[in-house]
Design a protein around this motif. Structure first.
Motif, PDB file in Angstrom:
ATOM      1  N   TRP A 232     -41.491  -4.512  40.605  1.00  0.00           N
ATOM      2  CA  TRP A 232     -41.861  -5.454  39.348  1.00  0.00           C
ATOM      3  C   TRP A 232     -41.528  -6.495  39.781  1.00  0.00           C
ATOM      4  N   LEU A 233     -40.713  -6.880  39.948  1.00  0.00           N
ATOM      5  CA  LEU A 233     -39.666  -8.381  39.364  1.00  0.00           C
ATOM      6  C   LEU A 233     -40.438  -8.944  41.157  1.00  0.00           C
ATOM      7  N   ASN A 234     -39.938  -7.979  42.360  1.00  0.00           N
ATOM      8  CA  ASN A 234     -40.618  -8.218  43.344  1.00  0.00           C
ATOM      9  C   ASN A 234     -42.117  -8.473  43.791  1.00  0.00           C
ATOM     10  N   ASN A 235     -43.389  -7.972  42.822  1.00  0.00           N
ATOM     11  CA  ASN A 235     -44.176  -7.454  42.993  1.00  0.00           C
ATOM     12  C   ASN A 235     -45.318  -7.791  42.169  1.00  0.00           C
ATOM     13  N   PRO A 236     -45.625  -8.922  40.650  1.00  0.00           N
ATOM     14  CA  PRO A 236     -45.862  -8.427  40.062  1.00  0.00           C
ATOM     15  C   PRO A 236     -47.098  -7.738  39.701  1.00  0.00           C
ATOM     16  N   GLN A 237     -47.233  -7.840  38.630  1.00  0.00           N
ATOM     17  CA  GLN A 237     -48.569  -6.541  38.883  1.00  0.00           C
ATOM     18  C   GLN A 237     -49.616  -7.460  37.950  1.00  0.00           C
ATOM     19  N   LEU A 238     -50.635  -7.895  39.062  1.00  0.00           N
ATOM     20  CA  LEU A 238     -52.261  -8.853  39.220  1.00  0.00           C
ATOM     21  C   LEU A 238     -52.740  -8.231  37.238  1.00  0.00           C
ATOM     22  N   LYS A 239     -53.684  -7.197  38.261  1.00  0.00           N
ATOM     23  CA  LYS A 239     -54.467  -6.709  37.085  1.00  0.00           C
ATOM     24  C   LYS A 239     -53.429  -5.950  35.543  1.00  0.00           C
ATOM     25  N   LYS A 240     -54.087  -6.174  34.926  1.00  0.00           N
ATOM     26  CA  LYS A 240     -53.938  -5.270  33.214  1.00  0.00           C
ATOM     27  C   LYS A 240     -55.144  -4.457  33.205  1.00  0.00           C
ATOM     28  N   PRO A 241     -54.452  -3.325  32.657  1.00  0.00           N
ATOM     29  CA  PRO A 241     -54.840  -2.259  31.590  1.00  0.00           C
ATOM     30  C   PRO A 241     -55.586  -3.044  30.539  1.00  0.00           C
ATOM     31  N   LYS A 242     -56.946  -2.146  30.501  1.00  0.00           N
ATOM     32  CA  LYS A 242     -57.440  -2.170  29.135  1.00  0.00           C
ATOM     33  C   LYS A 242     -56.739  -1.230  28.318  1.00  0.00           C
TER      34      LYS A 242
END
Length: 350
Positions: free
Chosen positions: A240-250
């Protein structure tokens, strides 16, 4: 149509589209990121993967495997591709395969990914191929098309409503063949905790926020979640440091966490993802189900989950009785990989 020349033109145009100096691709990437459709890291990963496949000669190899020739091709067929938009360029394989086969391509692009694929199609259009290439984000633009075949990937629940719309538009008829793929997720068998294996696993689970049918939603392992939890989360943080997660869970994910806690189910809360030890059907986004078991458990789950399973991955020995792929290839499949066991070009040649 001279197929040898056609294949060469398609390959050259695709290579040109993937070049770093292609300003239209750069603009498409920028626009996609600006509108929050996909992360820059996920787009870069997808394009780099495609470039590696194309540069290694996979377009020519795909045509060879499909035995495309002046005799064996899809020239004259009208193929309507209804592209999904859950991953960047998820429709690329259908588009490329259709055009490569010699068929006339009609693409309904997803409004969730309107820029990237259209750039590729524009490049194809400029290559002066003999087949028709038309595309739009509006299904109504294919009114009265009378397609010979329809390629579609989506949920089983969406199949009938989509067909109904197409018939209403006269885009299809009673003779139209539908090639429908409905698999939702993949399963992996993890039999070791080597660093490279764990990194492959993290890539397979967390790339694209876990979306896509090749992404792993169920892991079967002889190890319990509690045994690998700390080790596992270190690699997730690195990813995640190199590939931040764009969408967030509900927020329903918070309720699932609370439920797990109440029934004393082992789990790992990773802020934007939940890992839980259960062999239930994975029906929530941003959730990974961890199952303690062996090869027999993998076979049981594949049988129980049926057509929802796209691929079974392995990290070591093959699993008797079922077809498997290496986990390291989960997010980097060859151009000719077969969604739901159906080859794109093969389905058009039938």
């Amino acid at each position: 149509m001279q197929m040898k020349s056609h294949i060469s033109k398609v390959s050259q145009a695709t290579r040109k589209w993937l070049q770093p100096y292609n300003q239209s691709l750069k603009k498409a990437i920028d626009k996609t990121v600006e509108e929050g459709l996909f992360s820059f890291e996920d787009i870069k990963f997808q394009i780099r993967t495609l470039k590696q496949k194309v540069d290694s000669g996979q377009i020519e190899e795909w045509a060879k495997r499909a035995e495309l020739s002046e005799i064996k091709n899809s020239v004259g067929q009208k193929v309507l591709c209804l592209h999904a938009g859950n991953l960047p360029l998820v429709g690329f394989q259908d588009a490329l395969g259709t055009i490569l086969s010699g068929a006339d391509y009609y693409g309904k692009l997803s409004k969730k990914d309107p820029y990237l694929l259209s750039g590729f199609l524009k490049m194809m259009d400029e290559a002066h191929l003999d087949n028709q290439i038309q595309y739009s984000t509006e299904l109504a633009d294919f009114k009265d098309l009378q397609a010979d075949k329809v390629l579609f990937a989506g949920s089983e629940e969406s199949v009938d409503p989509v067909k109904e719309k197409l018939f209403k538009l006269n885009a299809v008829n009673d003779n139209t063949e539908f090639v429908i793929r409905t698999a939702k997720f993949s399963i992996a068998y993890l039999d070791n905790e080597e660093p490279d294996t764990l990194r492959d696993m993290i890539e397979a689970v967390f790339r694209y926020g876990g979306k896509g049918c090749r992404s792993v939603a169920v892991i079967v392992s002889p190890f319990t979640l509690s045994k690998v939890k700390c080790h596992f989360t270190d690699y997730v943080e690195e990813f995640w440091l190199n590939n931040p997660q764009l969408k967030k869970p509900k927020e329903n994910l918070v309720y699932q966490f609370a439920f797990n806690k109440a029934i004393e189910r082992d789990q790992a809360w990773l802020d934007d993802f939940l890992v839980q030890e259960t062999d239930d059907f994975p029906d929530q986004e941003f959730v990974l189900n961890w199952v303690v078991g062996d090869h027999d458990k993998v076979k049981e789950l594949k049988s129980r989950f049926g057509n929802s399973v796209q691929t079974v991955y392995r990290t070591g020995e093959s699993i008797d009785g079922i077809k498997t792929e290496f986990l390291s290839n989960a997010q980097t499949p060859d151009l000719w990989w077969e969604p739901d066991g159906i080859g794109v070009i093969d389905s058009l040649l039938r």
